[in-house]
Design a protein around this motif. Sequence first.
Motif, short mmCIF file in Angstrom:
data_model
loop_
_atom_site.label_atom_id
_atom_site.label_comp_id
_atom_site.label_asym_id
_atom_site.label_seq_id
_atom_site.Cartn_x
_atom_site.Cartn_y
_atom_site.Cartn_z
N ILE A 148 6.62 11.17 1.35
CA ILE A 148 6.24 9.81 1.01
C ILE A 148 6.85 9.47 -0.34
CG2 ILE A 148 4.36 8.17 0.63
CD1 ILE A 148 2.50 10.04 2.13
N ASP A 149 7.61 8.39 -0.39
CA ASP A 149 8.22 7.90 -1.61
C ASP A 149 7.48 6.63 -2.03
OD1 ASP A 149 9.96 7.46 -3.68
OD2 ASP A 149 11.73 7.10 -2.42
N TRP A 150 7.71 6.14 -3.25
CA TRP A 150 7.11 4.87 -3.64
C TRP A 150 7.91 3.70 -3.07
CZ3 TRP A 150 2.38 4.37 -5.07
CH2 TRP A 150 1.74 5.35 -5.84
N ALA A 151 9.20 3.61 -3.38
CA ALA A 151 10.01 2.45 -3.01
C ALA A 151 10.71 2.62 -1.67
CB ALA A 151 11.03 2.16 -4.10
N GLY A 152 11.04 3.86 -1.29
CA GLY A 152 11.78 4.06 -0.06
C GLY A 152 13.08 3.29 -0.07
N PRO A 153 13.36 2.53 0.98
CA PRO A 153 14.64 1.80 1.05
C PRO A 153 14.68 0.52 0.22
CG PRO A 153 13.36 1.39 3.01
CD PRO A 153 12.59 2.40 2.22
N VAL A 154 13.58 0.16 -0.41
CA VAL A 154 13.58 -1.05 -1.24
C VAL A 154 14.32 -0.76 -2.54
CG1 VAL A 154 12.12 -2.69 -2.51
CG2 VAL A 154 11.42 -1.89 -0.25
N GLU A 163 1.27 2.15 -7.29
CA GLU A 163 0.64 1.29 -6.28
C GLU A 163 0.67 -0.18 -6.66
OE1 GLU A 163 -1.92 -0.21 -3.19
OE2 GLU A 163 -1.13 1.84 -3.30
N ARG A 164 0.32 -0.49 -7.90
CA ARG A 164 0.25 -1.90 -8.30
C ARG A 164 1.64 -2.54 -8.28
NH1 ARG A 164 -4.31 -3.09 -11.54
NH2 ARG A 164 -6.14 -2.22 -10.48
N ALA A 165 2.66 -1.79 -8.67
CA ALA A 165 4.01 -2.34 -8.64
C ALA A 165 4.42 -2.67 -7.20
CB ALA A 165 5.00 -1.36 -9.26
N VAL A 166 4.05 -1.81 -6.26
CA VAL A 166 4.33 -2.08 -4.85
C VAL A 166 3.57 -3.33 -4.39
CG1 VAL A 166 4.00 -1.22 -2.50
CG2 VAL A 166 4.89 0.30 -4.28
N GLN A 167 2.28 -3.41 -4.75
CA GLN A 167 1.51 -4.60 -4.37
C GLN A 167 2.15 -5.88 -4.92
OE1 GLN A 167 -2.71 -4.63 -4.99
NE2 GLN A 167 -2.98 -2.48 -4.49
N VAL A 198 -8.10 -1.29 -4.94
CA VAL A 198 -8.03 0.01 -4.27
C VAL A 198 -6.57 0.30 -3.95
CG1 VAL A 198 -10.34 -0.09 -3.26
CG2 VAL A 198 -8.42 -1.07 -2.00
N ASP A 199 -6.26 1.56 -3.68
CA ASP A 199 -4.87 1.96 -3.41
C ASP A 199 -4.55 1.77 -1.92
OD1 ASP A 199 -4.46 2.58 -6.04
OD2 ASP A 199 -4.87 4.72 -5.80
N TYR A 200 -4.58 0.53 -1.49
CA TYR A 200 -4.45 0.23 -0.07
C TYR A 200 -3.09 0.61 0.49
CZ TYR A 200 -4.43 -2.43 4.28
OH TYR A 200 -4.33 -2.81 5.61
N ALA A 201 -2.02 0.19 -0.18
CA ALA A 201 -0.67 0.48 0.34
C ALA A 201 -0.41 1.97 0.42
CB ALA A 201 0.38 -0.21 -0.52
N SER A 202 -0.93 2.73 -0.53
CA SER A 202 -0.75 4.19 -0.51
C SER A 202 -1.47 4.81 0.68
CB SER A 202 -1.27 4.80 -1.81
OG SER A 202 -0.52 4.37 -2.92
N VAL A 203 -2.65 4.29 1.02
CA VAL A 203 -3.38 4.80 2.18
C VAL A 203 -2.60 4.48 3.46
CG1 VAL A 203 -5.49 4.58 3.55
CG2 VAL A 203 -5.62 4.73 1.06
N VAL A 204 -2.09 3.26 3.57
CA VAL A 204 -1.29 2.90 4.74
C VAL A 204 -0.10 3.85 4.86
CG1 VAL A 204 0.22 1.14 5.73
CG2 VAL A 204 -2.00 0.50 4.80
N ALA A 205 0.56 4.13 3.74
CA ALA A 205 1.71 5.04 3.77
C ALA A 205 1.30 6.44 4.20
CB ALA A 205 2.38 5.08 2.40
N GLY A 206 0.12 6.88 3.78
CA GLY A 206 -0.36 8.19 4.21
C GLY A 206 -0.54 8.26 5.72
N SER A 232 7.44 5.38 2.99
CA SER A 232 7.19 5.01 1.59
C SER A 232 6.01 4.07 1.50
CB SER A 232 8.43 4.35 0.97
OG SER A 232 8.67 3.08 1.55
N VAL A 233 5.48 3.95 0.29
CA VAL A 233 4.36 3.03 0.05
C VAL A 233 4.83 1.59 0.24
CG1 VAL A 233 2.62 2.30 -1.62
CG2 VAL A 233 3.29 4.71 -1.49
N ALA A 234 6.06 1.28 -0.17
CA ALA A 234 6.58 -0.07 0.01
C ALA A 234 6.69 -0.42 1.49
CB ALA A 234 7.93 -0.21 -0.67
N GLN A 235 7.14 0.52 2.31
CA GLN A 235 7.22 0.25 3.75
C GLN A 235 5.84 0.06 4.35
OE1 GLN A 235 9.93 3.73 3.98
NE2 GLN A 235 10.96 2.60 5.63
N GLY A 236 4.85 0.79 3.84
CA GLY A 236 3.48 0.58 4.30
C GLY A 236 3.00 -0.82 3.96
N ALA A 237 3.31 -1.29 2.75
CA ALA A 237 2.90 -2.64 2.35
C ALA A 237 3.55 -3.69 3.23
CB ALA A 237 3.25 -2.87 0.89
#
Length: 565
Positions: free
Chosen positions: A35-41, A48-52, A73-81, A107-112
């Motif tokens: 799991i990455d933060w930005a992934g392909p972005v 988490e907040r930067a992704v949001q 809450v860390d919603y995007a991170s949970v979705v990525a998990g 990635s967390v960004a892809q989850g968002a």
Amino acid sequence: MTPDLRTAARPAVGTTVVDRLLRHTAQPVAVRHTIDWAGPVGMDLPDERAVQAACGLMHVHGRATGGPVPLAVDYASVVAGVLAAQGATAAGIGRARGLDLNEVRTSVAQGALLALGQYLAAATADEGLDPPDPEPSEASAAGLATLGTSDGARMEIETLDPSAWREFWARLGVPAALAGRGWLPFQQRFATAVCPLPDELRRAARHRTLADLRAAAHHSGVSLLTIGSDPAPAVHPAPWRLTPAPAHTVTAVPSPRPPDATLPLTGLRVVESTRRVQGPLAGHVLRMLGAEVIRVEPPGGDPMRWLPPLADGTSARFTALNAGKRVVEADLTTMQGRAAVRELAATADVFLHNWAPGKAGRLGLDSEDLRPGLVYAWASGFGDTLGERPPLGTDYLAQVHSGLAAAVRPADEPPAPSLMTLTDVLGGLVCAQGVLAALAARERTGRGGRVDSSLVSAAALIPRPAHRVHWTPWDRPLATADGHLYLGPEARARPEAMRRLFDRADAKSLTTQEWTRRLAEAGLTATPVRTDLAVLAHDPAFRSAIAPPDPVTGHARPYAPWEFA
């Protein structure tokens, strides 16, 4: 498309979630997951907040209250998990079926972006509209559906029946015509993330006690739950419950893998009878992983097909969740319609529905009524946490019951659900992971099984503190002359540096670019807050994460959120 990914340590929340889900899943083969933060972005998204901020979550969550605001809450991170667990489990199934899959990345960004799929489609459709958030000075609670009472209670109501809606308000002394003005925004809040009810309805509720509103809800058939201030989950159910078919049943013969298959579920068939978001999203995930999905709809089609905005004659929001599925119409109120569904299920590997409690049994389409080698999945609202006659199992009541309505907002704001469909999205993803777990078990044992998941079991995955969080002034986005900025965590750690900056200039006197430069000079980071999803879809930084507008429908969609290696 498999873009290069920057390597990064997995986010702690995503790691915890994926590890928990994989412990709950019997995988035929272990597969490495990242799991990455930005992934392909193509942006620096360190948390988490930067992704949001960058991906539009702050914008959609904040629509109802006047401007972009983080989810607490860390919603995007949970979705990525959950996505990482899905990818690893699906890859394991693929390996058991002869595919050479060793690693999956998300990635967390892809989850968002996946969580925002229906909002992105609506904003980029030909008839779509995604106006920028209003100025902070215009912020109010007028766009929420939450109601207050004369004795200080706060509550959410729910009904899918316009006659029940009118009866509820009639019992509070509201004329039918006035109540009718509130019906459309109330029903469309799932799609728009705002609920501009007439002020007269809110006043009618505020002039009555909680007991009065409960009585009105009881007599009209409207569901009502009061909102507490405790963010902790009221219950801690497992993400899903998998009940294997009895050992004496005929073993399943999994569908063969086509020789040219590249996705792990290619050759498997899913039959779904679902509506709204939770169930269709579960089928959407399985389709993106390669399965053929056949969607059962009532004669004339699912009414959600005509929810505006339309693109090529069909709701953009509906298409975002159901594109690529084959549709069969069947009237389940007739013997012929039910027989048609049984016939379809006899050729399927998975049968999926999100019907109301008890409906499957009444139709003769429960798990014991279909072939034993099937993976049978029911995505519910409350599972068994509220007894045999629960309230309507919809997103916002699930947020209330799970404590999420208190957790998503800071302590200085009244608790209220987010009007973004948080649990519907997460519930659909958890349901899909339960199906994958059952398919993985079937590869090992040859036996089908039943999967039960719920919105509440999905909400329980989201970690939250024992008490509601307290925000500093720097936790909320900074309003600039031309937009908003999310300030990184170091801004909260260096209040003196922030005070010196704000002694020199009023926030709204400088543009986003000017503030970014000043913050960088002070050693502070900032992320622009996206407040227009239509613009986001055309941002070059997102070209590897969001597909170009569809030539037929005209709207954009996120790419599948996994890269398999």
